[in-house]
Each structure stands twice: as C-alpha cells, then as structure tokens.
Scaffold this motif. Structure first.
Motif, PDB file in Angstrom:
ATOM      1  N   HIS A   1       0.825  -1.213   0.000  1.00  0.00           N
ATOM      2  CA  HIS A   1       0.000   0.000   0.000  1.00  0.00           C
ATOM      3  C   HIS A   1       0.857   1.262   0.000  1.00  0.00           C
ATOM      4  O   HIS A   1       0.428   2.308  -0.507  1.00  0.00           O
ATOM      5  N   ALA A   2       2.066   1.186   0.552  1.00  0.00           N
ATOM      6  CA  ALA A   2       2.961   2.337   0.488  1.00  0.00           C
ATOM      7  C   ALA A   2       3.355   2.635  -0.951  1.00  0.00           C
ATOM      8  O   ALA A   2       3.405   3.804  -1.362  1.00  0.00           O
ATOM      9  N   VAL A   3       3.631   1.599  -1.719  1.00  0.00           N
ATOM     10  CA  VAL A   3       3.944   1.782  -3.137  1.00  0.00           C
ATOM     11  C   VAL A   3       2.764   2.417  -3.859  1.00  0.00           C
ATOM     12  O   VAL A   3       2.931   3.213  -4.793  1.00  0.00           O
TER      13      VAL A   3
ATOM     14  N   THR B   1       7.109   0.927  12.969  1.00  0.00           N
ATOM     15  CA  THR B   1       8.340   1.146  13.731  1.00  0.00           C
ATOM     16  C   THR B   1       9.463   0.272  13.198  1.00  0.00           C
ATOM     17  O   THR B   1      10.604   0.720  12.996  1.00  0.00           O
ATOM     18  N   GLN B   2       9.166  -1.014  12.937  1.00  0.00           N
ATOM     19  CA  GLN B   2      10.183  -1.928  12.428  1.00  0.00           C
ATOM     20  C   GLN B   2      10.693  -1.493  11.062  1.00  0.00           C
ATOM     21  O   GLN B   2      11.912  -1.454  10.827  1.00  0.00           O
ATOM     22  N   LEU B   3       9.786  -1.150  10.165  1.00  0.00           N
ATOM     23  CA  LEU B   3      10.196  -0.759   8.819  1.00  0.00           C
ATOM     24  C   LEU B   3      10.967   0.561   8.823  1.00  0.00           C
ATOM     25  O   LEU B   3      11.845   0.777   7.983  1.00  0.00           O
ATOM     26  N   THR B   4      10.652   1.441   9.782  1.00  0.00           N
ATOM     27  CA  THR B   4      11.410   2.686   9.922  1.00  0.00           C
ATOM     28  C   THR B   4      12.808   2.403  10.450  1.00  0.00           C
ATOM     29  O   THR B   4      13.804   2.947   9.953  1.00  0.00           O
ATOM     30  N   GLU B   5      12.912   1.541  11.455  1.00  0.00           N
ATOM     31  CA  GLU B   5      14.225   1.200  12.010  1.00  0.00           C
ATOM     32  C   GLU B   5      15.114   0.510  10.981  1.00  0.00           C
ATOM     33  O   GLU B   5      16.340   0.680  10.986  1.00  0.00           O
ATOM     34  N   LEU B   6      14.513  -0.260  10.085  1.00  0.00           N
ATOM     35  CA  LEU B   6      15.280  -0.947   9.047  1.00  0.00           C
ATOM     36  C   LEU B   6      15.580  -0.044   7.851  1.00  0.00           C
ATOM     37  O   LEU B   6      16.269  -0.463   6.921  1.00  0.00           O
ATOM     38  N   GLY B   7      15.050   1.170   7.857  1.00  0.00           N
ATOM     39  CA  GLY B   7      15.385   2.130   6.810  1.00  0.00           C
ATOM     40  C   GLY B   7      14.530   2.071   5.568  1.00  0.00           C
ATOM     41  O   GLY B   7      14.869   2.680   4.556  1.00  0.00           O
ATOM     42  N   LEU B   8      13.385   1.356   5.608  1.00  0.00           N
ATOM     43  CA  LEU B   8      12.507   1.298   4.444  1.00  0.00           C
ATOM     44  C   LEU B   8      11.504   2.438   4.416  1.00  0.00           C
ATOM     45  O   LEU B   8      11.013   2.822   3.354  1.00  0.00           O
TER      46      LEU B   8
ATOM     47  N   GLY C   1      13.261   1.596   0.727  1.00  0.00           N
ATOM     48  CA  GLY C   1      11.913   1.049   0.638  1.00  0.00           C
ATOM     49  C   GLY C   1      11.388   1.039  -0.785  1.00  0.00           C
ATOM     50  O   GLY C   1      10.732   0.084  -1.218  1.00  0.00           O
ATOM     51  N   LEU C   2      11.682   2.097  -1.528  1.00  0.00           N
ATOM     52  CA  LEU C   2      11.262   2.138  -2.931  1.00  0.00           C
ATOM     53  C   LEU C   2      11.900   1.012  -3.737  1.00  0.00           C
ATOM     54  O   LEU C   2      11.319   0.511  -4.696  1.00  0.00           O
ATOM     55  N   GLY C   3      13.108   0.611  -3.308  1.00  0.00           N
ATOM     56  CA  GLY C   3      13.811  -0.446  -4.034  1.00  0.00           C
ATOM     57  C   GLY C   3      13.162  -1.810  -3.931  1.00  0.00           C
ATOM     58  O   GLY C   3      13.543  -2.736  -4.651  1.00  0.00           O
ATOM     59  N   VAL C   4      12.159  -1.945  -3.067  1.00  0.00           N
ATOM     60  CA  VAL C   4      11.475  -3.231  -2.906  1.00  0.00           C
ATOM     61  C   VAL C   4      10.469  -3.487  -4.025  1.00  0.00           C
ATOM     62  O   VAL C   4      10.092  -4.626  -4.282  1.00  0.00           O
ATOM     63  N   TRP C   5      10.047  -2.429  -4.727  1.00  0.00           N
ATOM     64  CA  TRP C   5       8.935  -2.597  -5.652  1.00  0.00           C
ATOM     65  C   TRP C   5       9.172  -3.646  -6.740  1.00  0.00           C
ATOM     66  O   TRP C   5       8.227  -4.351  -7.115  1.00  0.00           O
TER      67      TRP C   5
ATOM     68  N   GLY D   1      10.361   2.657 -11.063  1.00  0.00           N
ATOM     69  CA  GLY D   1       9.246   2.739 -10.132  1.00  0.00           C
ATOM     70  C   GLY D   1       8.227   3.804 -10.478  1.00  0.00           C
ATOM     71  O   GLY D   1       7.020   3.549 -10.444  1.00  0.00           O
ATOM     72  N   ARG D   2       8.673   5.001 -10.819  1.00  0.00           N
ATOM     73  CA  ARG D   2       7.733   6.085 -11.089  1.00  0.00           C
ATOM     74  C   ARG D   2       6.988   5.895 -12.401  1.00  0.00           C
ATOM     75  O   ARG D   2       5.975   6.565 -12.638  1.00  0.00           O
ATOM     76  N   GLU D   3       7.477   4.992 -13.248  1.00  0.00           N
ATOM     77  CA  GLU D   3       6.829   4.758 -14.540  1.00  0.00           C
ATOM     78  C   GLU D   3       5.859   3.590 -14.490  1.00  0.00           C
ATOM     79  O   GLU D   3       5.190   3.293 -15.476  1.00  0.00           O
ATOM     80  N   VAL D   4       5.802   2.905 -13.343  1.00  0.00           N
ATOM     81  CA  VAL D   4       4.878   1.780 -13.180  1.00  0.00           C
ATOM     82  C   VAL D   4       3.628   2.308 -12.496  1.00  0.00           C
ATOM     83  O   VAL D   4       3.660   2.701 -11.331  1.00  0.00           O
ATOM     84  N   LEU D   5       2.532   2.348 -13.220  1.00  0.00           N
ATOM     85  CA  LEU D   5       1.283   2.891 -12.711  1.00  0.00           C
ATOM     86  C   LEU D   5       0.419   1.752 -12.197  1.00  0.00           C
ATOM     87  O   LEU D   5       0.128   0.801 -12.929  1.00  0.00           O
ATOM     88  N   ILE D   6       0.044   1.837 -10.940  1.00  0.00           N
ATOM     89  CA  ILE D   6      -0.776   0.801 -10.325  1.00  0.00           C
ATOM     90  C   ILE D   6      -2.235   1.166 -10.507  1.00  0.00           C
ATOM     91  O   ILE D   6      -2.676   2.233 -10.094  1.00  0.00           O
ATOM     92  N   GLU D   7      -2.983   0.264 -11.155  1.00  0.00           N
ATOM     93  CA  GLU D   7      -4.393   0.513 -11.407  1.00  0.00           C
ATOM     94  C   GLU D   7      -5.224  -0.375 -10.510  1.00  0.00           C
ATOM     95  O   GLU D   7      -5.023  -1.600 -10.478  1.00  0.00           O
ATOM     96  N   PRO D   8      -6.154   0.190  -9.757  1.00  0.00           N
ATOM     97  CA  PRO D   8      -6.973  -0.625  -8.856  1.00  0.00           C
ATOM     98  C   PRO D   8      -7.704  -1.710  -9.624  1.00  0.00           C
ATOM     99  O   PRO D   8      -8.086  -1.511 -10.794  1.00  0.00           O
ATOM    100  N   PRO D   9      -7.888  -2.891  -9.008  1.00  0.00           N
ATOM    101  CA  PRO D   9      -8.612  -3.956  -9.685  1.00  0.00           C
ATOM    102  C   PRO D   9     -10.053  -3.550  -9.959  1.00  0.00           C
ATOM    103  O   PRO D   9     -10.636  -2.780  -9.206  1.00  0.00           O
ATOM    104  N   ALA D  10     -10.567  -4.070 -11.056  1.00  0.00           N
ATOM    105  CA  ALA D  10     -11.954  -3.752 -11.409  1.00  0.00           C
ATOM    106  C   ALA D  10     -12.914  -4.335 -10.380  1.00  0.00           C
ATOM    107  O   ALA D  10     -12.707  -5.440  -9.869  1.00  0.00           O
TER     108      ALA D  10
END
Length: 311
Positions: A31-33, A58-65, A86-90, A299-308
């Motif tokens: 959902h962050a992506v 908290t965990q994801l912040t401590e791990l730097g994502l 974190g963006l690198g996970v996409w 990442g910025r060129e991949v557009l996520i479209e909600p499911p129908a």
C-alpha cells in the motif's frame, strides 16, 4: 547508505527474509507503493489493527525502508514515506504479484494491474541481466555461496513460527508467496533446490533442518505444486527432488529479493551469495523490463491501477 551487519550474525538473506517474509510488512509496503503515507491511509485499507500497524511501521522505519516525518504539531502526527531503500522493494513486490497471477488463481483478492507509463501498455515484466540486457531464466544464472552465505546465517528465526488460525492475517493477496517465504524451512528448502540440492540428505545437510522438518516441508511444497519427485537411478527405492515449472518461475522473486538485500544490508565478510550470468559471464544483477516496449521499468513509470470491481 547501506547498513553494515554484525560479523558472524544474520546475513543479507536472513534480514531480507525477515522483512519480506512477514505478511503484514508486505501488506504495508504494497500500500505504500500505491501511495499510503499516513497512519490513517493504512487503517482505511482495512484488515490491520492499530497495534500491528504501529509495530510494523516502527520496524520498517528502524530498518530504513520508511522515513518518519512530522506533518502536524497540534496534535503531533507523523507520516511514513518510502525511503530509497523502501522504494527499491517494488521490483520484488511486482514479481510476486505476477507470479501469483500466473500460479495462484485461487487467491481471494484480485491483484492490481500494472501499466507502463512510458509506452502506456499493460505489461508483464521480463527479468533481464543488468550487464548485458538479455532476458534470463533461472537456468541462465549460476549461483555460489559467498563468504557470509552459511545456512545458519541465512534464515531468521522470526519467520519460523507456524501461522495461528486464530490470529488475524492480511487479506490473502500473496498466499503462495507467503507459503514459500513465511516459513523459515520452506524458504531454506527453496534456496537449497535453486542451488542444486536434489536428495533428501543434501537438503537436510545444507539447511541444517531436522529430518522430520525436511519431510514436512517437502510434503507441503509438493502439495503446492512447487516441488516434484522423480526416481533416483542410483537407488530404486529413493527419490530425488526438483522444482516444477511453478517453482522455477519463482526465481525472479528470489533473485530480486536477494539483490535488494545485498545492496542495502552488507556483512563485513562479503556477500551471502554470488550470481553470475552464464551468457555474458558477468555478475548477475536482475532488473525488470517491459515485455511490450523492452525498456527498463522504473518505479515512477509503473502505474498501479486498482482492480476492477465485481458486478
């Protein structure tokens, strides 16, 4: 800046599995992506409790994502944008979604579709060698354990527990992915099979798993259609184990996760695993290209479209 791990401790693979082998972390990152940044954004998606969300943020912040940025003083409130780490996970998340679409049709949730902003097409990502630009499958890539690649350092205990049917879980967007990554022994078996282990004894030795656990996990992986058995020509009463087409197709997920992990979490002894592209003979670092226009996906060129919505 990468994180230097403790000498002799968990390696990059263990840290990666600890992060991406957790269903709630994947749910939050997914959902962050898609644009969630504030506490209420995730709560509005449903499923997650306040305590679980607070703990995982908290965990994801401590791990730097994720970053923690104050956006209100009265009352004090924070938002959690993705960091470059974190963006690198996409790419790994994208490869999980695509694998589930192809191999887990019983998923109760409809996965979002992806559109390539450069060419405008709905696409399927293609795994490519960054060095030479050629498409790759698992059979085009060799793998060897590196200086920090000992099995005891590669699988975190935090994903070793079985799921509790009484505990609320995220909606099952990635059910089969979590079967492979959310159990420490399943993840270890998949890794050993990708590295060439075929016999029961080899799998037990390489993963340091008790024989009963090896048998249990192999049975489960067979039931999922990821592993298959074949007669052992040297011992008629024995069998060998190998990955099915479904198991082989999981390689992009594994390669992208490990590459991400070794970029951002580094053991002082060196990498846990080294990939080499057998075609160009250079170190293999996976990237994703669009199957329509053959251009790299960013990442910025991949557009996520909600499911129908359903009827």
């Amino acid at each position: 800046m990468f994180t230097e791990l403790a000498e002799g401790g968990d390696n990059a693979i263990a840290v990666t599995l600890g992060v991406l082998g957790d269903e709630w972390n994947l749910w939050i990152l997914r959902h962050a992506v898609a644009g969630c940044r504030r506490y209420g954004d995730w709560i509005a998606q449903g499923s997650i409790s306040n305590s679980v969300l607070s703990k995982r943020l908290t965990q994801l912040t401590e791990l730097g994502l994720l970053d923690k940025v104050r956006y209100s003083d009265r009352p004090v409130r924070f938002e959690y944008p993705l960091t470059p780490r974190g963006l690198g996970v996409w790419p790994a998340l994208l490869s999980m979604w695509v694998w589930e679409q192809a191999w887990s049709p019983e998923s109760s949730d409809i996965l979002p579709s992806m559109r390539h902003g450069t060419c405008g097409a709905t696409f399927t990502p293609v795994l490519v060698c960054r060095a030479c630009g050629e498409p790759c499958t698992r059979r085009d890539v060799s793998a060897d354990l590196g200086p920090s690649g000992d099995w005891t350092r590669s699988v975190p205990a935090s994903i070793g527990r079985r799921r509790s049917t009484s505990t609320r879980q995220p909606s099952q967007v990635l059910p089969h992915t979590m079967e492979l990554l959310g159990n420490r022994w399943s993840a270890a078996m998949i890794g050993a099979l990708f590295l060439g282990a075929r016999r029961f004894g080899e799998l037990a030795e390489r993963t340091s798993a008790p024989p009963a656990m090896v048998a249990d996990r192999l049975h489960r992986l067979e039931a999922l259609g990821v592993v298959e058995t074949s007669p052992n020509p040297a011992r008629p009463n024995w069998v060998t184990y190998g990955l099915t087409a479904k198991g082989e197709a999981f390689f992009p997920v594994v390669a992208l996760m490990i590459d991400w992990g070794q970029q951002w979490f580094r053991a002082p002894e060196g990498p846990a695993i080294r990939f080499r592209h057998v075609v160009c003979r250079k170190d293999f670092h996976p990237v994703l290209h669009c199957n329509v226009c053959s251009q790299p996906l960013r990442g910025r060129e991949v557009l996520i479209e909600p499911p129908a919505s359903g009827p």
